[in-house]
Scaffold this active site. Structure first.
Site, mmCIF file in Angstrom:
data_model
loop_
_atom_site.group_PDB
_atom_site.id
_atom_site.type_symbol
_atom_site.label_atom_id
_atom_site.label_comp_id
_atom_site.label_asym_id
_atom_site.label_seq_id
_atom_site.Cartn_x
_atom_site.Cartn_y
_atom_site.Cartn_z
ATOM 1 N N HIS A 196 4.052 7.314 -25.069
ATOM 2 C CA HIS A 196 2.965 8.220 -25.455
ATOM 3 C C HIS A 196 3.253 9.638 -24.974
ATOM 4 C CE1 HIS A 196 0.710 4.336 -25.864
ATOM 5 N NE2 HIS A 196 0.307 4.973 -26.962
ATOM 6 N N GLN A 239 7.146 -7.427 -29.987
ATOM 7 C CA GLN A 239 7.278 -6.784 -31.291
ATOM 8 C C GLN A 239 6.975 -7.740 -32.439
ATOM 9 O OE1 GLN A 239 7.686 -3.474 -32.125
ATOM 10 N NE2 GLN A 239 7.129 -3.393 -29.975
ATOM 11 N N ALA A 288 5.083 13.737 -26.421
ATOM 12 C CA ALA A 288 5.079 14.679 -27.540
ATOM 13 C C ALA A 288 5.999 14.240 -28.674
ATOM 14 C CB ALA A 288 5.463 16.077 -27.054
ATOM 15 N N VAL A 289 7.061 13.506 -28.357
ATOM 16 C CA VAL A 289 7.964 13.040 -29.415
ATOM 17 C C VAL A 289 7.241 12.025 -30.304
ATOM 18 C CG1 VAL A 289 10.232 12.060 -29.927
ATOM 19 C CG2 VAL A 289 9.911 13.415 -27.847
ATOM 20 N N HIS A 290 6.446 11.160 -29.689
ATOM 21 C CA HIS A 290 5.641 10.221 -30.477
ATOM 22 C C HIS A 290 4.669 10.988 -31.372
ATOM 23 C CE1 HIS A 290 2.850 7.073 -31.641
ATOM 24 N NE2 HIS A 290 1.873 7.653 -30.961
ATOM 25 N N HIS A 300 -3.445 13.303 -31.736
ATOM 26 C CA HIS A 300 -4.129 12.016 -31.672
ATOM 27 C C HIS A 300 -3.974 11.290 -30.340
ATOM 28 C CE1 HIS A 300 -0.166 10.267 -32.278
ATOM 29 N NE2 HIS A 300 -0.675 9.082 -32.011
ATOM 30 N N ASP A 337 0.349 6.079 -36.984
ATOM 31 C CA ASP A 337 0.337 5.823 -35.543
ATOM 32 C C ASP A 337 1.158 4.597 -35.169
ATOM 33 O OD1 ASP A 337 -0.362 6.201 -32.862
ATOM 34 O OD2 ASP A 337 -2.215 5.052 -33.055
#
Length: 428
Positions: free
Chosen positions: A150, A351, A152-154, A190, A300
């Site tokens: 979580h 996953q 800035a790249v995300h 977000h 997201d």
């Protein structure tokens, strides 16, 4: 009115200690830092701040510690390569990790500014480019760089995905300029000031944010209010009428709050109902806003729908963040949250479950709504990635399977019967 939005300051006060659980002196500003860089944490030093990140920057500066400069001048070669990448910003195979390196860690500022300019939003809304850049820099700063996932790249990745969805035929010919502005703003902000832990962690540690938002969409409410705080602090929309600004803030909140994963079934059921009835009308402002909510939800959690080399990196990053939370919970003798125990979970297991029960149902419905090459491509990558993780799990299980001595025929028969018959059953 957003009465609890406060201008950020270094001056704070102690969190109130209410509830059955003692307040844990966990400093979220350094939660995911390396152990050697994190000194002892005193509860007296933990401040109630709108932004954990801004205090960290200020405290570093006061100690004479060099901080990352988001306006660092890039090498010309790197700038050229980054510009070349932006020419293909609508590609689903866009490598956000490479772009972040080429922009020296300023991917969110550069990509979002580029999209605002490409859509003509700066001119349409008469935005001051200096204020816009200042706003985007503050947004980028308020993402926690030390968070494995979580960060800035995300946010940049979600913004790029959102742009891909906004270009889909049904949306591109229906959305207004205001819809485009809100969609990009919501994507970029977000997860603003995300502490790198889950809502349940904030609740059980009696964090002040949980009390402030009454244990409801705690993180999403904080992201929204943080975004509003930055909009007001930067004065980006100060030239617009007050009523328009407040309406824009409310709609921004509605989009960000839709990313609460605990409300996934609620939004998915509503989406299915609309698709079954075939009553979505994008000429209706309410329906357009709902589709923006669904687009942001898809953006997201779209990592499992990216090419394997990108998807795998995101999977490892989010699992690293989960496991770090679990380590903190064990350290403080708290119940370990689901998926956060590194001893009982693996990246592949997490996953596959996430893809099966969360991602696949959402993207199947999105493909029903937007039956395009992109929607089919995403489902294709999802299937390949799911198979990839399943294959890795099988290899791992085969590698650790204990070797057993060959059993006698009688043993084999007994063993087979024991597998077929439920416990307590009688043989016929």
């Amino acid at each position: 009115m957003l009465g609890d939005v406060r201008v950020r300051s270094r001056v704070g006060f102690e969190p109130e200690r209410r509830g059955s659980h003692p307040y844990l002196p966990i400093d979220f500003r350094i939660l995911h830092c390396q152990p050697e860089s994190a000194g002892p944490v005193s509860s007296r030093k933990i401040r109630r701040l709108l932004s954990f990140q801004r205090y960290l920057h200020c405290s570093r500066a006061s100690r004479g510690v060099a901080t990352h400069n988001p306006l660092h001048i890039l090498d010309h070669d790197y700038t050229g390569q980054a510009k070349c990448m932006l020419e293909k910003v609508g590609s689903w195979n866009f490598d956000i990790f490479l772009f972040d390196r080429l922009t020296n860690g300023n991917s969110l500022v550069n990509l979002t500014f580029h999209l605002f300019n490409q859509y003509g939003l700066i001119e349409l809304f008469q935005l001051d480019m200096v204020k816009l850049r200042r706003f985007l820099v503050m947004v980028q700063e308020d993402y926690h760089r030390q968070n494995p996932y979580h960060n800035a790249v995300h946010a940049t990745d979600v913004t790029q995905a959102m742009y891909c969805y906004l270009r889909e035929p049904k949306l591109s010919k229906s959305l207004t300029s205001c819809d485009l502005l809100l969609g990009l703003l919501a994507a970029a902000t977000h997860d603003l000031d995300h502490p790198g832990v889950s809502q349940s962690f904030l609740i059980k540690t009696n964090h002040y944010l949980a009390a402030l938002y009454r244990n409801t969409s705690v993180l999403e409410n904080h992201h929204w209010r943080s975004a509003v705080g930055l909009l007001r602090e930067s004065g980006l929309f100060s030239h617009l009428p007050l009523e328009d600004r407040l309406n824009m803030e409310r709609q921004l909140g509605s989009l960000i709050l839709a990313t609460d994963i605990s409300r996934q079934n609620e939004y998915l059921s509503k989406f299915r109902e609309h698709l079954d009835k075939e009553d979505l009308c994008l000429g209706n402002a309410g329906h357009r806003h709902f589709i923006l909510q669904m687009a942001l939800k898809c953006a997201d959690i779209c990592n499992p729908c990216r090419p394997w080399e990108l998807s795998k990196q995101w999977s490892e990053r989010v699992t690293d963040e989960f496991f770090h939370q679990g380590d903190v919970e064990k350290k403080h003798r708290l119940e370990v949250s689901p998926l956060c125990d590194r001893q009982t979970n693996s990246v592949g297991q997490i996953q596959i479950g996430f893809m099966t029960y969360v991602v696949e149902p959402l993207f199947n419905e999105w493909a029903r709504f937007s039956d395009t090459r992109l929607s089919r491509t995403m489902l294709g990558y999802l299937g390949l990635n799911k198979a990839g993780w399943s294959g890795m799990l099988e290899e791992q299980q085969a590698a650790v399977a204990p070797e057993t001595d060959p059993a006698t025929p009688d043993d084999d028969d007994d063993d087979a019967n024991s597998k077929v018959l439920p416990q307590g059953s009688e043989e016929s």
